[in-house]
Design a protein around this motif. Structure first.
Motif, PDB file in Angstrom:
ATOM      1  N   ASN A 161       0.840  -1.403  -0.256  1.00  0.00           N
ATOM      2  CA  ASN A 161      -0.126  -0.040   0.010  1.00  0.00           C
ATOM      3  C   ASN A 161       1.053   1.210   0.052  1.00  0.00           C
ATOM      4  O   ASN A 161       0.576   2.486   0.731  1.00  0.00           O
ATOM      5  CB  ASN A 161      -0.832  -0.043   1.229  1.00  0.00           C
ATOM      6  N   GLY A 162       1.830   1.070  -0.893  1.00  0.00           N
ATOM      7  CA  GLY A 162       2.647   2.297  -1.071  1.00  0.00           C
ATOM      8  C   GLY A 162       3.606   2.456   0.356  1.00  0.00           C
ATOM      9  O   GLY A 162       4.469   3.690   0.429  1.00  0.00           O
ATOM     10  N   LYS A 163       3.788   1.794   1.230  1.00  0.00           N
ATOM     11  CA  LYS A 163       4.518   1.863   2.504  1.00  0.00           C
ATOM     12  C   LYS A 163       5.599   0.866   2.626  1.00  0.00           C
ATOM     13  O   LYS A 163       5.270  -0.497   2.119  1.00  0.00           O
ATOM     14  CB  LYS A 163       3.683   1.636   3.669  1.00  0.00           C
ATOM     15  N   LYS A 164       6.738   1.231   2.784  1.00  0.00           N
ATOM     16  CA  LYS A 164       7.918   0.102   2.946  1.00  0.00           C
ATOM     17  C   LYS A 164       8.088  -0.694   4.292  1.00  0.00           C
ATOM     18  O   LYS A 164       7.907   0.007   5.070  1.00  0.00           O
ATOM     19  CB  LYS A 164       9.297   1.088   2.733  1.00  0.00           C
ATOM     20  N   ILE A 165       8.260  -1.803   4.192  1.00  0.00           N
ATOM     21  CA  ILE A 165       8.522  -2.546   5.364  1.00  0.00           C
ATOM     22  C   ILE A 165       9.555  -3.532   5.318  1.00  0.00           C
ATOM     23  O   ILE A 165      10.178  -3.643   4.359  1.00  0.00           O
ATOM     24  CB  ILE A 165       7.205  -3.294   5.886  1.00  0.00           C
ATOM     25  N   LEU A 166      10.381  -3.756   6.179  1.00  0.00           N
ATOM     26  CA  LEU A 166      11.517  -4.845   6.156  1.00  0.00           C
ATOM     27  C   LEU A 166      11.210  -6.265   6.695  1.00  0.00           C
ATOM     28  O   LEU A 166      10.485  -6.323   7.807  1.00  0.00           O
ATOM     29  CB  LEU A 166      12.592  -4.176   7.061  1.00  0.00           C
ATOM     30  N   LYS A 167      11.435  -7.033   5.988  1.00  0.00           N
ATOM     31  CA  LYS A 167      10.963  -8.392   6.472  1.00  0.00           C
ATOM     32  C   LYS A 167      12.317  -9.094   6.549  1.00  0.00           C
ATOM     33  O   LYS A 167      13.121  -9.376   5.711  1.00  0.00           O
ATOM     34  CB  LYS A 167      10.225  -9.137   5.025  1.00  0.00           C
ATOM     35  N   VAL A 168      12.555  -9.735   7.664  1.00  0.00           N
ATOM     36  CA  VAL A 168      13.603 -10.239   8.319  1.00  0.00           C
ATOM     37  C   VAL A 168      13.472 -11.529   8.581  1.00  0.00           C
ATOM     38  O   VAL A 168      12.772 -11.910   9.393  1.00  0.00           O
ATOM     39  CB  VAL A 168      14.413  -9.371   9.254  1.00  0.00           C
ATOM     40  N   PHE A 169      14.439 -12.547   7.867  1.00  0.00           N
ATOM     41  CA  PHE A 169      14.245 -13.919   8.368  1.00  0.00           C
ATOM     42  C   PHE A 169      15.529 -14.435   9.070  1.00  0.00           C
ATOM     43  O   PHE A 169      16.693 -14.210   8.690  1.00  0.00           O
ATOM     44  CB  PHE A 169      14.017 -14.954   7.043  1.00  0.00           C
ATOM     45  N   ILE A 170      15.252 -14.684  10.372  1.00  0.00           N
ATOM     46  CA  ILE A 170      16.431 -15.259  10.956  1.00  0.00           C
ATOM     47  C   ILE A 170      16.365 -16.789  11.014  1.00  0.00           C
ATOM     48  O   ILE A 170      15.598 -17.395  11.617  1.00  0.00           O
ATOM     49  CB  ILE A 170      16.436 -14.767  12.517  1.00  0.00           C
ATOM     50  N   PRO A 171      17.340 -17.498  10.346  1.00  0.00           N
ATOM     51  CA  PRO A 171      17.441 -18.850  10.416  1.00  0.00           C
ATOM     52  C   PRO A 171      17.862 -19.395  11.687  1.00  0.00           C
ATOM     53  O   PRO A 171      18.801 -18.955  12.509  1.00  0.00           O
ATOM     54  CB  PRO A 171      18.416 -19.339   9.193  1.00  0.00           C
ATOM     55  N   GLU A 172      17.601 -20.693  12.086  1.00  0.00           N
ATOM     56  CA  GLU A 172      18.103 -21.399  13.181  1.00  0.00           C
ATOM     57  C   GLU A 172      19.543 -21.901  13.098  1.00  0.00           C
ATOM     58  O   GLU A 172      19.527 -22.465  11.777  1.00  0.00           O
ATOM     59  CB  GLU A 172      17.175 -22.700  13.632  1.00  0.00           C
ATOM     60  N   LEU A 173      20.243 -21.750  13.748  1.00  0.00           N
ATOM     61  CA  LEU A 173      21.598 -22.113  13.777  1.00  0.00           C
ATOM     62  C   LEU A 173      21.918 -23.549  14.044  1.00  0.00           C
ATOM     63  O   LEU A 173      21.048 -24.365  14.719  1.00  0.00           O
ATOM     64  CB  LEU A 173      22.489 -21.223  14.766  1.00  0.00           C
ATOM     65  N   PRO A 174      22.827 -24.153  13.197  1.00  0.00           N
ATOM     66  CA  PRO A 174      23.176 -25.469  13.398  1.00  0.00           C
ATOM     67  C   PRO A 174      23.354 -25.877  14.859  1.00  0.00           C
ATOM     68  O   PRO A 174      23.826 -24.964  15.841  1.00  0.00           O
ATOM     69  CB  PRO A 174      24.425 -25.687  12.681  1.00  0.00           C
ATOM     70  N   VAL A 175      23.179 -27.001  15.481  1.00  0.00           N
ATOM     71  CA  VAL A 175      23.408 -27.401  16.617  1.00  0.00           C
ATOM     72  C   VAL A 175      24.561 -27.158  17.401  1.00  0.00           C
ATOM     73  O   VAL A 175      25.050 -26.766  18.350  1.00  0.00           O
ATOM     74  CB  VAL A 175      23.207 -29.008  16.937  1.00  0.00           C
ATOM     75  N   ALA A 176      25.864 -27.290  16.386  1.00  0.00           N
ATOM     76  CA  ALA A 176      27.230 -27.215  16.923  1.00  0.00           C
ATOM     77  C   ALA A 176      27.365 -25.671  17.133  1.00  0.00           C
ATOM     78  O   ALA A 176      28.331 -25.476  17.712  1.00  0.00           O
ATOM     79  CB  ALA A 176      28.057 -27.758  15.689  1.00  0.00           C
ATOM     80  N   GLN A 177      26.467 -24.630  16.589  1.00  0.00           N
ATOM     81  CA  GLN A 177      26.865 -23.440  16.974  1.00  0.00           C
ATOM     82  C   GLN A 177      26.117 -22.745  17.792  1.00  0.00           C
ATOM     83  O   GLN A 177      26.172 -21.696  18.367  1.00  0.00           O
ATOM     84  CB  GLN A 177      26.688 -22.556  15.647  1.00  0.00           C
ATOM     85  N   LYS A 178      25.062 -23.648  18.747  1.00  0.00           N
ATOM     86  CA  LYS A 178      24.420 -23.048  19.744  1.00  0.00           C
ATOM     87  C   LYS A 178      25.179 -23.281  21.096  1.00  0.00           C
ATOM     88  O   LYS A 178      25.896 -24.004  21.237  1.00  0.00           O
ATOM     89  CB  LYS A 178      23.255 -23.799  19.667  1.00  0.00           C
ATOM     90  N   PRO A 179      24.719 -22.397  22.017  1.00  0.00           N
ATOM     91  CA  PRO A 179      24.043 -21.397  21.963  1.00  0.00           C
ATOM     92  C   PRO A 179      24.727 -20.000  21.576  1.00  0.00           C
ATOM     93  O   PRO A 179      25.678 -19.798  21.759  1.00  0.00           O
ATOM     94  CB  PRO A 179      23.143 -21.010  23.429  1.00  0.00           C
TER      95      PRO A 179
END
Length: 630
Positions: free
Chosen positions: A102-120
């Protein structure tokens, strides 16, 4: 990836969910980064979406999200990418798109889940566990020590740690004999049965040798320790069986509940608690497990046993708090310290997250429990076969508590059908009928409970609950992610069960001839109940009019922008000294977000001892309020 317009449509149906978060997006602040951290960490979530430039209309009683133009999307993208790369212990790479609606800008951000080895992932300047966040429902929650079990394969869990001050003299020989008896029934040829007592407990991780001494681990103390040792070393580790007259928690000191406290080996506690509850149920209500049939008229014995074993096996023993089994007139509630390590919407699915692996192994080897995550599914199946309302489960991360509710009620029995016939003109679905019975018995329901009762997804649950609200049968309380529903006057006007001399239900139309006109005949419609929608919001406004002048002056000094934390704390204490207030009431009086108020002021004040719950034993009670301690 989903389109932003599709995500906004979901927000308007369900409000913020586990996978969608809406932010105003004027700047990349701490709140956005906490959501980034939570989406990155949450197991099996597969990431989530953050919409920047979308805000909830706070004036609306129901979810309504509107788009505001973010202005300079390039700067927001750069700031978000930069902070995601530098704020955490490792870089996070968000997927960012600018969309025009509708003429207005929004930001869509997708945050992927990290692999198990990189958590937390966690804020680098705060460390673990405090700097890490999880996505619990539609909220971002700080991690606790228990949460870290999800991310690390600890060589030493809490139940394997040594209990300081313990010794071999604290071992109960009768508890060892009980274990051997249970184990021999499962497998009479198990090799550990040939071990002597010392070797047996060493093999079960129940004792550890230090120098020349044998010291008990927490598993050893809880499973094989004497009652005297448990009282000395873990004084709050007991089970409280509480009988409450009626269907509601009793606050009247002149009409208090009765309590039975139990200690001892976990293996013996299961049987003792099971028998105590079974003996307390109405005669003929509980059938022996081996005789369970679909036409059973009682609570299946295995359901009760599974619920008790779940509490003993999965509770957090870090918390010095007893398990509570509360017996109301119409239900049993089992409350144990420690939220579920599995997400609430995955309860009943295969796979088990074990907080206490050594204790779980003992229960498994004695055939008191399985460790494949099928216990909850079994409970639901057995309750369905017995034509009873399915069990419901509540995992409260904020209060670190897990609750199982078992209604002692056959779903849609003769009286229920007669009771529900009053609403025949409305055209209720079976799911909605089940929900109304639950609300009548328990007093409240939320989206998660509705999904558990009916096997519904979040969108169907939201739609059907709104229909019940539009029929004026239930009323929404709270806002956004904290929404729950309570019965409205129309529902409460329906009389309860009355029976004749043959113990058969008396038709409602015979008891109250005026009810035969259906819903309209009860209350004259929505307007006759409470003045319509406007009547819902009168409570806070009426409350605000009675605030003493001195407190009003302080509220004026605080305003909406004051950063004087001590002044805000002082005002909150003054308000709660004048009148017990809920979080929502405090939020509206002070003009601040309820989550912000809870995390930064209410919880710290409670931890400091300046505020307390009015309903002490049920922190998550839907009518919970806070009062200042004298």
């Amino acid at each position: 990836m989903e389109k932003a317009i599709e995500l906004i449509e979901k927000l308007n149906v369900t409000d913020e969910t586990t996978k969608i978060e809406a932010k105003k997006g004027t700047a990349i602040d701490r709140s956005i980064l906490e959501t980034v951290c939570a989406f990155s960490n949450e197991p099996s979530l597969d990431g989530g979406y953050i919409l920047l430039g979308v805000t909830r209309d706070q004036a609306s009683l129901f979810p309504s999200y509107e788009i505001i133009d973010i202005g300079n999307p390039d700067k927001l993208q750069a700031d978000l990418s930069s902070q995601c790369a530098s704020s955490f212990n490792q870089p996070i790479r968000p997927e960012i798109e600018v969309e025009l609606i509708n003429g207005k800008k929004i930001l869509k951000v997708f945050i992927p889940e990290l692999p198990v080895a990189q958590k937390p992932v966690f804020f680098r300047n705060e460390g673990l566990p405090r700097g890490a966040y999880r996505r619990i429902g539609s909220t971002d929650q700080r991690c606790s020590e228990d949460d870290l079990i999800l991310f690390f394969n600890h060589n030493e869990t809490f139940d394997s740690a040594i209990v300081k001050g313990s010794s071999w003299t604290d071992v109960d020989e009768d508890a060892i004999k009980l274990y051997r008896s249970f184990r021999s029934r499962v497998n009479p040829y198990a090799e550990e049965l040939a071990y002597d007592d010392e070797e047996l407990l060493l093999s079960l991780g129940s004792v550890r040798r230090e120098a020349d001494n044998l010291l008990l681990t927490y598993t050893g103390l809880l499973v094989f320790g004497t009652r005297q040792a448990q009282r000395r070393l873990m004084p709050a580790m007991r089970v409280d069986y509480i009988r409450v007259p009626g269907n509601e928690w009793i606050e009247d000191p002149e009409n208090r509940f009765t309590t039975v406290d139990m200690r001892g080996s976990l293996l013996s506690l299961v049987g003792r608690m099971y028998n105590t509850i079974a003996d307390d149920l109405p005669k003929g209500f509980l059938l022996p497990e081996g005789e369970l049939q679909a036409e059973s008229i009682g609570l299946p014995g295995r359901v009760l046993r599974e619920a008790l074993v779940n509490a003993f096996m999965h509770r957090s023993y870090r918390v010095n708090q007893p398990i509570q089994v509360i017996r109301y007139g119409n239900r049993i509630e089992i409350k144990n310290p420690g939220f579920s390590l599995k997400p609430e919407d995955q309860l009943g699915e295969p796979g088990s997250q074990q907080r206490n692996p050594y204790i779980a192994a003992v229960f498994h080897e004695t055939n008191l429990a399985e460790t494949k995550g099928s216990g909850i599914r079994t409970m639901r199946k057995l309750m369905e076969q017995a034509k009873m309302v399915p069990p419901t489960f509540e995992s409260d991360h904020n209060n670190n508590q897990f609750t199982v509710r078992l209604l002692l009620h056959h779903f849609l029995n003769e009286f229920d059908l007669e009771w529900l016939s009053v609403f025949s003109d409305v055209g209720l679905t079976d799911s909605q009928k089940r929900a109304l019975v639950f609300v009548r018995e328990v007093g409240a329901i939320d989206n998660a409970t509705y999904r558990q009762l009916n096997g519904a997804d979040i969108f169907r649950a939201s739609t059907e609950l709104r229909q019940l609200r539009d029929f004026d049968l239930i009323e929404a309380k709270g806002r956004g992610r904290a929404t729950y529903y309570v019965p409205r006057e129309l529902l409460l006007q329906i009389p309860q069960l009355m029976v004749n001399e043959e113990n058969q239900p008396i038709p409602l139309s015979d008891q109250f001839p005026g009810l035969s006109g259906g819903v309209e005949g009860l209350s004259g419609g929505v307007e006759g109940l409470s003045g319509g929608v406007e009547g819902l919001s009168g409570g806070v406004a009426a409350l605000s009019e009675g605030i003493p002048a001195k407190i009003e002056e302080k509220i004026a000094r605080v305003g909406k922008r004051s950063q004087d934390k001590e002044l805000i704390k002082e005002v909150i204490c003054d308000l709660c000294k004048w009148h017990p207030l809920s979080l929502r009431q405090l939020s509206e009086i002070l003009g601040r977000n309820d989550k912000y108020l809870l995390e930064n002021y209410v919880t710290p004040l409670r931890e400091e001892g300046r505020l307390s719950y009015t309903i002490q034993d049920m922190p998550s009670h839907p009518d919970q309020t806070y009062q200042s301690k004298k």
